[in-house]
Motif scaffolding. Structure first.
Motif, PDB file in Angstrom:
ATOM      1  N   LYS A  98      18.885  23.041  -0.264  1.00 23.48           N
ATOM      2  CA  LYS A  98      17.645  22.384   0.173  1.00 23.48           C
ATOM      3  C   LYS A  98      17.853  20.897   0.448  1.00 23.48           C
ATOM      4  N   GLU A  99      18.509  20.206  -0.500  1.00 21.62           N
ATOM      5  CA  GLU A  99      18.712  18.761  -0.368  1.00 21.62           C
ATOM      6  C   GLU A  99      19.527  18.449   0.889  1.00 21.62           C
ATOM      7  N   TYR A 100      20.597  19.209   1.084  1.00 24.90           N
ATOM      8  CA  TYR A 100      21.466  18.997   2.240  1.00 24.90           C
ATOM      9  C   TYR A 100      20.685  19.198   3.546  1.00 24.90           C
ATOM     10  N   MET A 101      19.871  20.256   3.583  1.00 24.45           N
ATOM     11  CA  MET A 101      19.140  20.577   4.809  1.00 24.45           C
ATOM     12  C   MET A 101      18.072  19.535   5.125  1.00 24.45           C
ATOM     13  N   ILE A 102      17.474  18.943   4.078  1.00 19.40           N
ATOM     14  CA  ILE A 102      16.454  17.906   4.308  1.00 19.40           C
ATOM     15  C   ILE A 102      17.118  16.676   4.956  1.00 19.40           C
ATOM     16  N   ILE A 103      18.310  16.312   4.470  1.00 19.64           N
ATOM     17  CA  ILE A 103      19.018  15.160   5.044  1.00 19.64           C
ATOM     18  C   ILE A 103      19.462  15.475   6.477  1.00 19.64           C
ATOM     19  N   LEU A 104      19.949  16.693   6.666  1.00 18.77           N
ATOM     20  CA  LEU A 104      20.356  17.086   8.028  1.00 18.77           C
ATOM     21  C   LEU A 104      19.183  16.975   9.011  1.00 18.77           C
ATOM     22  N   GLU A 105      18.024  17.394   8.570  1.00 18.12           N
ATOM     23  CA  GLU A 105      16.850  17.354   9.453  1.00 18.12           C
ATOM     24  C   GLU A 105      16.530  15.912   9.845  1.00 18.12           C
ATOM     25  N   GLU A 106      16.668  15.008   8.864  1.00 17.57           N
ATOM     26  CA  GLU A 106      16.435  13.586   9.096  1.00 17.57           C
ATOM     27  C   GLU A 106      17.475  13.046  10.095  1.00 17.57           C
ATOM     28  N   ILE A 107      18.732  13.408   9.866  1.00 17.67           N
ATOM     29  CA  ILE A 107      19.806  12.967  10.762  1.00 17.67           C
ATOM     30  C   ILE A 107      19.551  13.469  12.184  1.00 17.67           C
ATOM     31  N   ARG A 108      19.105  14.698  12.274  1.00 16.84           N
ATOM     32  CA  ARG A 108      18.837  15.262  13.602  1.00 16.84           C
ATOM     33  C   ARG A 108      17.749  14.461  14.321  1.00 16.84           C
ATOM     34  N   ASP A 113      28.316  17.257  14.723  1.00 20.83           N
ATOM     35  CA  ASP A 113      29.579  17.845  14.241  1.00 20.83           C
ATOM     36  C   ASP A 113      30.055  17.113  13.000  1.00 20.83           C
ATOM     37  N   LYS A 114      29.967  15.785  13.062  1.00 19.05           N
ATOM     38  CA  LYS A 114      30.436  15.010  11.914  1.00 19.05           C
ATOM     39  C   LYS A 114      29.592  15.318  10.664  1.00 19.05           C
ATOM     40  N   ALA A 115      28.276  15.323  10.846  1.00 22.59           N
ATOM     41  CA  ALA A 115      27.368  15.557   9.710  1.00 22.59           C
ATOM     42  C   ALA A 115      27.701  16.872   9.000  1.00 22.59           C
ATOM     43  N   LEU A 116      27.993  17.886   9.773  1.00 26.25           N
ATOM     44  CA  LEU A 116      28.220  19.212   9.174  1.00 26.25           C
ATOM     45  C   LEU A 116      29.509  19.289   8.361  1.00 26.25           C
ATOM     46  N   GLU A 117      30.431  18.341   8.624  1.00 28.08           N
ATOM     47  CA  GLU A 117      31.705  18.361   7.881  1.00 28.08           C
ATOM     48  C   GLU A 117      31.603  17.673   6.516  1.00 28.08           C
ATOM     49  N   LEU A 118      30.562  16.870   6.327  1.00 23.99           N
ATOM     50  CA  LEU A 118      30.519  15.996   5.144  1.00 23.99           C
ATOM     51  C   LEU A 118      29.998  16.705   3.896  1.00 23.99           C
ATOM     52  N   ASP A 119      30.409  16.190   2.730  1.00 18.69           N
ATOM     53  CA  ASP A 119      29.776  16.673   1.507  1.00 18.69           C
ATOM     54  C   ASP A 119      28.488  15.858   1.299  1.00 18.69           C
ATOM     55  N   ILE A 120      27.698  16.239   0.310  1.00 20.87           N
ATOM     56  CA  ILE A 120      26.358  15.657   0.164  1.00 20.87           C
ATOM     57  C   ILE A 120      26.387  14.133  -0.045  1.00 20.87           C
ATOM     58  N   VAL A 121      27.407  13.644  -0.777  1.00 18.89           N
ATOM     59  CA  VAL A 121      27.484  12.197  -1.052  1.00 18.89           C
ATOM     60  C   VAL A 121      27.737  11.442   0.256  1.00 18.89           C
ATOM     61  N   LYS A 126      24.762  11.412   2.709  1.00 18.75           N
ATOM     62  CA  LYS A 126      23.735  10.408   2.406  1.00 18.75           C
ATOM     63  C   LYS A 126      24.141   9.047   2.961  1.00 18.75           C
ATOM     64  N   GLU A 127      25.434   8.703   2.806  1.00 18.32           N
ATOM     65  CA  GLU A 127      25.963   7.449   3.350  1.00 18.32           C
ATOM     66  C   GLU A 127      25.827   7.422   4.867  1.00 18.32           C
ATOM     67  N   PHE A 128      26.166   8.547   5.481  1.00 20.23           N
ATOM     68  CA  PHE A 128      26.114   8.673   6.931  1.00 20.23           C
ATOM     69  C   PHE A 128      24.682   8.454   7.436  1.00 20.23           C
ATOM     70  N   LYS A 149      22.409   6.662   5.958  1.00 21.41           N
ATOM     71  CA  LYS A 149      22.104   5.223   5.828  1.00 21.41           C
ATOM     72  C   LYS A 149      22.666   4.450   7.023  1.00 21.41           C
ATOM     73  N   GLU A 150      23.900   4.786   7.417  1.00 23.14           N
ATOM     74  CA  GLU A 150      24.521   4.100   8.576  1.00 23.14           C
ATOM     75  C   GLU A 150      23.705   4.309   9.842  1.00 23.14           C
ATOM     76  N   LEU A 151      23.278   5.531  10.051  1.00 22.36           N
ATOM     77  CA  LEU A 151      22.510   5.828  11.268  1.00 22.36           C
ATOM     78  C   LEU A 151      21.165   5.114  11.275  1.00 22.36           C
ATOM     79  N   GLU A 152      20.627   4.871  10.074  1.00 16.18           N
ATOM     80  CA  GLU A 152      19.306   4.234   9.972  1.00 16.18           C
ATOM     81  C   GLU A 152      19.369   2.728  10.228  1.00 16.18           C
ATOM     82  N   LYS A 153      20.605   2.162  10.155  1.00 17.29           N
ATOM     83  CA  LYS A 153      20.737   0.702  10.299  1.00 17.29           C
ATOM     84  C   LYS A 153      20.311   0.232  11.678  1.00 17.29           C
TER      85      LYS A 153
END
Ligand SMILES: C[C@@]1(CC(=O)O)C2=NC(=C\c3[nH]c(c(CCC(=O)O)c3CC(=O)O)Cc3[nH]c(c(CC(=O)O)c3CCC(=O)O)/C=C3\N/C(=C\2)[C@@H](CCC(=O)O)[C@]3(C)CC(=O)O)/[C@H]1CCC(=O)O
Ligand SMILES: NC(=O)c1ccc[n+]([C@@H]2O[C@H](COP(=O)([O-])OP(=O)(O)OC[C@H]3O[C@@H](n4cnc5c(N)ncnc54)[C@H](O)[C@@H]3O)[C@@H](O)[C@H]2O)c1
Length: 198
Positions: A153-163, A179-187, A190-192, A194-198
């Protein structure tokens, strides 16, 4: 042929006829997905009691043999008795009432069949062999549960935000980011974010 769809069953009455192991498996899944279930059977196995405790007003029991009057107000019906004749009668009644029906001992009598399901909140995977080898569906489910475990659930919520951010601000490199997002672990995910939100 069977056309795969995702059904919204919340607040919809579904009748399951039969009270054995197979009926129990179907009822459990229907309740997990928010359905309201009426079980019609002279006898039920003990496992149903746990479902009653957990889902209270969403499950109703009619301790009787099958009768057409019990399905008239329902949206879907599952015929899960051990009697071929009764299952056939259920299928005929549903056809005459225009209610979609699943008959657990005959895909030919069924309007729909139930796939094997992985349900991780925002990721649902359903698998079917269209009746040719249900045990294979189960094996694939067990394999895929392991393989796609991280998409919780947590991973999918972040993915939705990234999308959402990607489609809004980075539409020129959607595929690269996704593609990059799907390769990452949860930690790292979350960093990724934050970067996209900058
Ligand atoms: C996927 C799953 C979902 C669920 O039930 O929720 C499901 N069957 C599962 C398990 C399973 N079923 C059977 C065995 C014993 C091994 C064997 O006989 O093969 C096992 C294995 C086990 O239990 O370990 C026996 C069986 N199944 C059917 C018949 C009748 C027939 O073939 O005509 C008979 C013979 C009965 C008899 O002996 O008379 C028919 C159907 N079973 C379906 C679904 C539909 C096709 C979906 C597909 O092809 O994928 C369909 C057509 C109708 C329907 O039920 O909707 C669930 C796995 C859930 C999970 O754990 O992930
Ligand atoms: N689709 C599947 O995944 C799958 C898997 C295994 C078996 N099956 C088939 O499903 C059928 C049911 O399997 P089970 O293990 O649950 O059997 P079971 O014998 O444990 O249960 C049958 C249930 O049907 C009820 N019943 C019998 N006659 C009835 C009637 N007239 N009205 C209402 N209820 C009635 C019984 O009270 C009992 O609760 C089997 O006959 C088998 O062919 C399907």
């Amino acid at each position: 042929m069977f056309y795969p769809i995702m059904l919204k069953i919340e607040n919809k009455l579904i009748v399951v006829v039969g009270g054995g192991q197979v009926a129990h498996r179907k009822v459990k899944k229907l309740l997990e997905f928010g359905g309201t279930v009426r079980v019609v059977s002279p006898k039920i196995i003990d496992e149903f009691k746990d479902l009653q405790k957990e889902y209270k007003e969403n499950i109703e029991f009619i301790y009787d043999i099958y009768n057409k009057k019990y399905i008239k107000d329902s949206h879907l019906v599952i015929g899960a008795t051990s009697s071929r004749n009764i299952n056939e009668e259920i299928a005929r009644d549903c056809n005459s009432l225009n209610i979609l029906v699943n008959i657990v001992d005959s895909k030919d009598d069924s309007d729909f069949i139930t796939p094997s399901i992985i349900n991780n909140d925002n990721l649902t995977i359903s698998i079917s062999t269209l009746g040719s080898f249900p045990y294979l569906s189960k094996k694939i489910r067990i394999d895929m549960e392991k393989k796609y475990k991280k998409f919780d659930k947590e991973y999918m919520i972040i993915l939705e935000e990234i999308r959402r951010i990607t489609l809004d601000n980075y539409s020129h490199k959607t595929k690269e980011i996704m593609d990059k997002a799907l390769e990452l672990d949860i930690v790292d995910l979350k960093e990724f974010l934050k970067e996209l939100e900058k």
